[in-house]
Design an enzyme around this catalytic site. Structure first.
Site, PDB file in Angstrom:
ATOM      1  N   TYR A  61     -14.569  -8.858  12.062  1.00 29.05           N
ATOM      2  CA  TYR A  61     -13.201  -9.502  11.373  1.00 29.05           C
ATOM      3  C   TYR A  61     -12.797 -10.885  11.783  1.00 29.05           C
ATOM      4  CZ  TYR A  61     -12.351  -4.337  11.150  1.00 29.05           C
ATOM      5  OH  TYR A  61     -12.753  -2.901  10.841  1.00 29.05           O
ATOM      6  N   SER A 207      -7.751   2.521   6.468  1.00 30.67           N
ATOM      7  CA  SER A 207      -6.881   2.560   5.268  1.00 30.67           C
ATOM      8  C   SER A 207      -6.088   3.764   5.116  1.00 30.67           C
ATOM      9  CB  SER A 207      -7.926   2.239   4.134  1.00 30.67           C
ATOM     10  OG  SER A 207      -7.151   1.996   2.922  1.00 30.67           O
ATOM     11  N   GLN A 211      -4.535   0.665   1.216  1.00 31.45           N
ATOM     12  CA  GLN A 211      -4.546  -0.676   0.912  1.00 31.45           C
ATOM     13  C   GLN A 211      -2.958  -1.008   0.267  1.00 31.45           C
ATOM     14  OE1 GLN A 211      -7.209  -3.066   1.415  1.00 31.45           O
ATOM     15  NE2 GLN A 211      -7.818  -1.330   2.607  1.00 31.45           N
ATOM     16  N   LEU A 214       0.318   3.345  -0.839  1.00 30.38           N
ATOM     17  CA  LEU A 214       1.367   4.654  -0.462  1.00 30.38           C
ATOM     18  C   LEU A 214       2.499   4.041   0.325  1.00 30.38           C
ATOM     19  CD1 LEU A 214      -1.558   7.036   1.158  1.00 30.38           C
ATOM     20  CD2 LEU A 214      -0.085   7.417  -0.918  1.00 30.38           C
ATOM     21  N   THR A 215       2.783   2.831   0.067  1.00 25.38           N
ATOM     22  CA  THR A 215       3.941   2.052   0.864  1.00 25.38           C
ATOM     23  C   THR A 215       5.210   2.079  -0.225  1.00 25.38           C
ATOM     24  OG1 THR A 215       3.553   0.183   0.051  1.00 25.38           O
ATOM     25  CG2 THR A 215       2.804   0.412   2.065  1.00 25.38           C
ATOM     26  N   LYS A 217       5.752   0.247  -2.544  1.00 25.37           N
ATOM     27  CA  LYS A 217       6.167  -1.105  -3.053  1.00 25.37           C
ATOM     28  C   LYS A 217       5.771  -1.230  -4.641  1.00 25.37           C
ATOM     29  CE  LYS A 217       4.176  -3.612  -0.027  1.00 25.37           C
ATOM     30  NZ  LYS A 217       3.745  -4.780   1.034  1.00 25.37           N
TER      31      LYS A 217
END
Length: 326
Positions: A61, A207, A211, A214-215, A217
Site C-alpha cells: 500500500y 471493500s 468502493q 453502498l454509501t 452517494k
C-alpha cells in the site's frame, strides 16, 4: 465496545477495522490530490476517539508509505493499537527467509516489534510452496513477531490447505481476508464462508461498501459531471471511472438494494453505509474493513457500531441482495 477474537485463539480486536490502502497510494487513490498526511492523522485520531483500534495495511500500500504513516501516528499515542499487515508473495521470493525479511521491513516501517496479524496477500506463491510459506509464518509466531497468521483472497480449498499446514506446527489459521459486501456475496456460494466457519477462521471483509456504491452517494439519475462516455453520470478521478458498476446501468441495477438501505437507515437514524456495515457484522465472525481517508469518513464508519439490525431486517437485505450471491 464489543470485541471479536481473530480465529480460535488470536488477538481480540474491535468489530470494525479501518482500512489504510489509500494512505499514501497515488496509483489508485490519488494520494496528495485531495487529501494528505494531515487528513490521515486526523482520521487515525478520530478512529481512536471512537474506540476503533484495529487497522489493516500491507507492504504494497503506497509502496510502504501506508505502514510508515501508521508507525508515525502510533508513535504519538499511548493507546494500544492493533495492526494487521500483509506479505506479498512475488516470483523473486522463493525462500522462507523472504518472509522473515519482508516482515522485518514492515516492522521497521510500523516502528513496532510485533503485529497482531500477518497475512499472505494472495494465494499464488509462484516458486515458494504453500508448505514453505506456512512454515515460515509459523516460525514467526514462535519468534513472537506476529500474534496470528492470516491469508487473503484464498479459496475454500486453499484456506483448508493453509489451515492444515499451520496445524502441523500447532498454529491456528486466524483469518481469511476476502471481498464481501451486500453487492459481493460470492463467498457465501463458493464455500469460503462456510469453510471459514467450520475451521474457526474469521472473515475480514474488504471493500464492504463496494468502493462506495453502498454509501448512497451515487445514483443513476442524480445530476453529476458528465464523463466523456455517454453512460457515465460521475467523473471519477480514480479506477472507478472504468468500473461498469458505476455506469448508469450499473447504478440502476443496485437501486433495489439501495432503496432498502435507505428505508432501514431512516428507521434507525443511520446512513445507508452504516446499515450495510451493520449487516456484515450481523453475519457473525465477520469484521468489515472500512477504508477511510478523512476524519469524517471514520466517523461515518463508526456509526455502524453500537446498534443492531433486527432479524427480519437482516433477512430483508439478504433477500434483496441475492442476485449478488454469484
Amino acid at each position: 465496545m464489543e470485541s471479536i477474537t481473530l480465529g480460535q485463539q488470536g488477538p481480540t480486536v474491535t468489530p470494525l477495522c479501518i482500512g489504510t490502502w489509500a494512505w499514501g497510494d497515488k496509483l489508485f487513490w490519488n494520494y496528495g490530490n485531495n487529501y494528505g498526511s494531515k487528513e490521515l492523522q486526523e482520521a487515525f485520531d478520530t478512529a481512536l476517539e471512537a474506540g476503533i483500534t484495529f487497522f489493516d495495511t500491507a507492504e504494497v500500500y503506497g509502496f510502504g508509505v501506508s505502514e510508515e504513516f501508521l508507525g508515525q501516528f502510533m508513535h504519538k499515542t499511548d493507546k494500544q493499537v492493533q495492526i494487521a499487515t500483509k506479505y506479498g508473495p512475488a516470483p523473486w521470493r522463493f525462500m522462507s527467509q523472504s518472509v522473515a525479511d519482508a516482515l522485518t521491513e514492515s516492522l521497521k516501517r510500523l516502528q513496532v516489534q510485533r503485529v497482531a496479524l500477518y497475512q499472505v496477500h494472495w494465494p499464488f506463491a509462484f516458486l515458494m510452496s504453500q508448505e514453505t510459506l506456512m512454515n515460515a509464518l509459523a516460525d514467526e509466531v514462535k519468534r513472537g513477531r506476529i500474534e496470528a497468521v492470516g491469508v487473503s483472497n484464498y479459496s475454500a480449498q486453499q484456506m483448508r490447505e493453509a489451515h492444515q499446514l499451520l496445524a502441523t506446527r500447532g498454529v491456528p489459521l486466524a483469518v481469511n481476508q476476502v471481498r464481501y459486501s451486500l453487492l459481493t456475496r460470492e463467498i457465501e456460494s463458493n464455500g469460503i464462508f462456510h469453510t471459514a466457519r467450520e475451521l474457526g477462521v474469521t472473515i475480514l471483509a474488504y471493500s464492504p461498501l463496494a468502493q462506495g456504491l453502498l454509501t448512497g452517494k451515487y445514483t443513476s439519475d442524480k445530476p453529476g459531471t458528465a464523463c466523456a462516455k455517454g453512460d457515465r453520470t460521475y467523473d471519477f478521478k480514480d479506477a472507478r471511472r472504468i468500473d461498469p458498476r458505476f455506469s448508469r446501468e450499473g447504478l440502476r441495477k443496485i437501486e433495489p438494494v439501495m432503496s432498502v438501505l435507505r428505508q432501514l437507515g431512516e428507521k434507525h437514524g443511520r446512513t445507508p453505509a452504516q446499515v450495510a456495515l451493520n449487516w456484515l457484522i450481523a453475519q457473525g465472525n465477520v469484521i468489515p474493513i472500512a477504508g477511510a481517508k478523512t476524519a469524517e469518513q471514520v466517523r461515518q464508519n463508526a456509526g455502524a457500531l453500537g446498534w443492531k439490525l433486527a432479524d427480519d431486517e437482516i433477512g430483508h437485505l439478504e433477500e434483496v441482495s441475492r442476485p449478488w450471491l454469484r
